[in-house]
Design an enzyme around this catalytic site. Structure first.
Site: not given
Ligand SMILES: *Cc1c(COP(=O)(O)O)cnc(C)c1O
Length: 365
Positions: A183-185
């Site tokens: 879910t991180k960039n």
């Protein structure tokens, strides 16, 4: 029925699948040339060439970074309570004490004045978080750290590509950690990157990552297996070629929301900051949970609350709770809502988010 708009969405393409396939076919799948190449490329892209060590998660990165910096039992490390639990956990795992300091309301990151007053003779570092992709008050925290002769550490888990006064985050601290969770960039499946300010810190990180060995079977220190696999690195390398475009889209989505949302407090950006919008976080002072439910049930718009329980009140960490109330931390935990801002959103999605937020905010006013 209209589609649900999820609050986050990892983007995995044909190129990532091909890269994994290539590694699998090579027969060499553990830490190897892909990891080495990913470290080089990540460093060139985000860290102006600063040394970087790949590990199996962001949490491992924080833990190893603190150990490499010499943090241990009897030490104190100042951390925010308004963050993902991994920040305080990593300090506790070294045997040191996480000292929770309050945040400031605009950036949601450590309040320099609160940090200053939390310093004691046992303070061995400040571990600050670039929360939501907005840099913390870099200049002030650097100043405090320098004045007291203690290192500054960066939790940049959410801030790939963010900058402060034109300089990329991750290049300020003794070490800096970036997470590669889905879910991180950007993602590698699971993984983390740790930037090191000195060759000795880099060496310690490499030792701790691999059973304390630089040469096979000559274990110098007690270490972990925190290695990244070539499978994961190959995914990360492809994502690295796409991250700048995604960040631009996140920033454009945020600008659209800034322009069209009404009746809510949109995320402020400090004059020196480049925000990469890992999250687009608004405040809803009254009945935040009702607001979240209405977005979901009436408009099929997903949102997230990061984080509903401050770390110092979690069963796992509350033995470290400070005696003073962390007022802004408590208020943020009650009021924040993160709206979808990820690069997969269409213009229709953005308009639906705007309509939903403005209608629910108006009804609740
Ligand atoms: C995600 C995150 C971590 C932990 O990273 P993992 O890769 O999930 O272990 C640490 N700190 C913050 C602020 C995070 O958002």
């Amino acid at each position: 029925m209209t589609d649900f708009i999820p609050p986050a969405k990892p983007i995995i393409g044909e190129e990532e699948r091909a890269a994994v396939d290539r590694v699998l076919r090579s027969g060499m799948i553990a830490q190897g040339p892909e990891v080495a190449a990913f470290e080089q490329e990540f460093s060139a892209h985000f860290l102006d060439g600063r040394a970087v060590v790949a590990v199996n998660s962001g949490t491992s990165g924080l833990h190893l970074g603190l150990l490499a910096a010499g943090v241990g039992p009897g030490d104190e490390v100042i951390v925010p309570s308004f963050t993902f639990a991994a920040t305080g956990n990593s300090v506790a795992l070294t045997g040191a004490t996480p000292v929770f300091a309050d945040i400031e309301p605009d950036t949601f990151s450590l309040d320099p004045a609160a940090v200053e007053s939390a310093i004691t003779p046992r303070t061995r570092g400040i571990l600050a978080v670039h929360l939501y992709g907005h840099p913390f008050r870099v200049t002030e925290l650097q100043g405090i750290a320098a004045r007291h002769g203690i290192p500054l550490f960066e939790d940049a888990a959410q801030a790939h590509g963010a900058s402060w006064d034109g300089q990329q985050v991750g290049t300020f601290g003794e070490f800096a950690m970036f997470s590669l969770y889905p879910t991180k960039n950007m993602t590698s499946g699971e993984g983390g990157m740790v930037a090191a300010a000195t060759p000795e810190l880099e060496r310690q990180l490499r030792l701790l990552r691999n059973q304390g060995m630089e040469r096979q079977y000559e274990n110098e220190v007690v270490g972990f297996n925190a290695r990244m696999t070539d499978i994961h690195a190959s995914i990360g390398r492809v994502q690295l070629t796409k991250i700048d475009g995604w960040t631009e889209t996140r920033r454009a989505n945020a600008a659209y929301l800034d322009q069209h949302l009404e009746g809510v407090v949109v995320p402020p950006v400090a004059p020196d900051a480049t925000h990469v919008y890992h999250q687009y976080t608004i405040r809803v002072p009254h009945d935040r949970d009702g607001f979240v439910a209405a977005l979901r049930d009436e408009y099929r718009v997903g949102s997230g609350v990061y984080y509903p329980i401050p770390n110092h009140r979690l069963p796992s960490l509350r033995r470290f709770a400070p005696s003073d109330e962390l007022k802004e931390t408590e208020r943020a935990a009650r009021e924040v809502v993160s709206l979808p801002v990820h690069p997969s959103l269409t213009r229709d999605d953005l308009d639906r988010i705007v309509t939903a937020v403005n209608s629910v905010a108006k009804a609740g006013a």
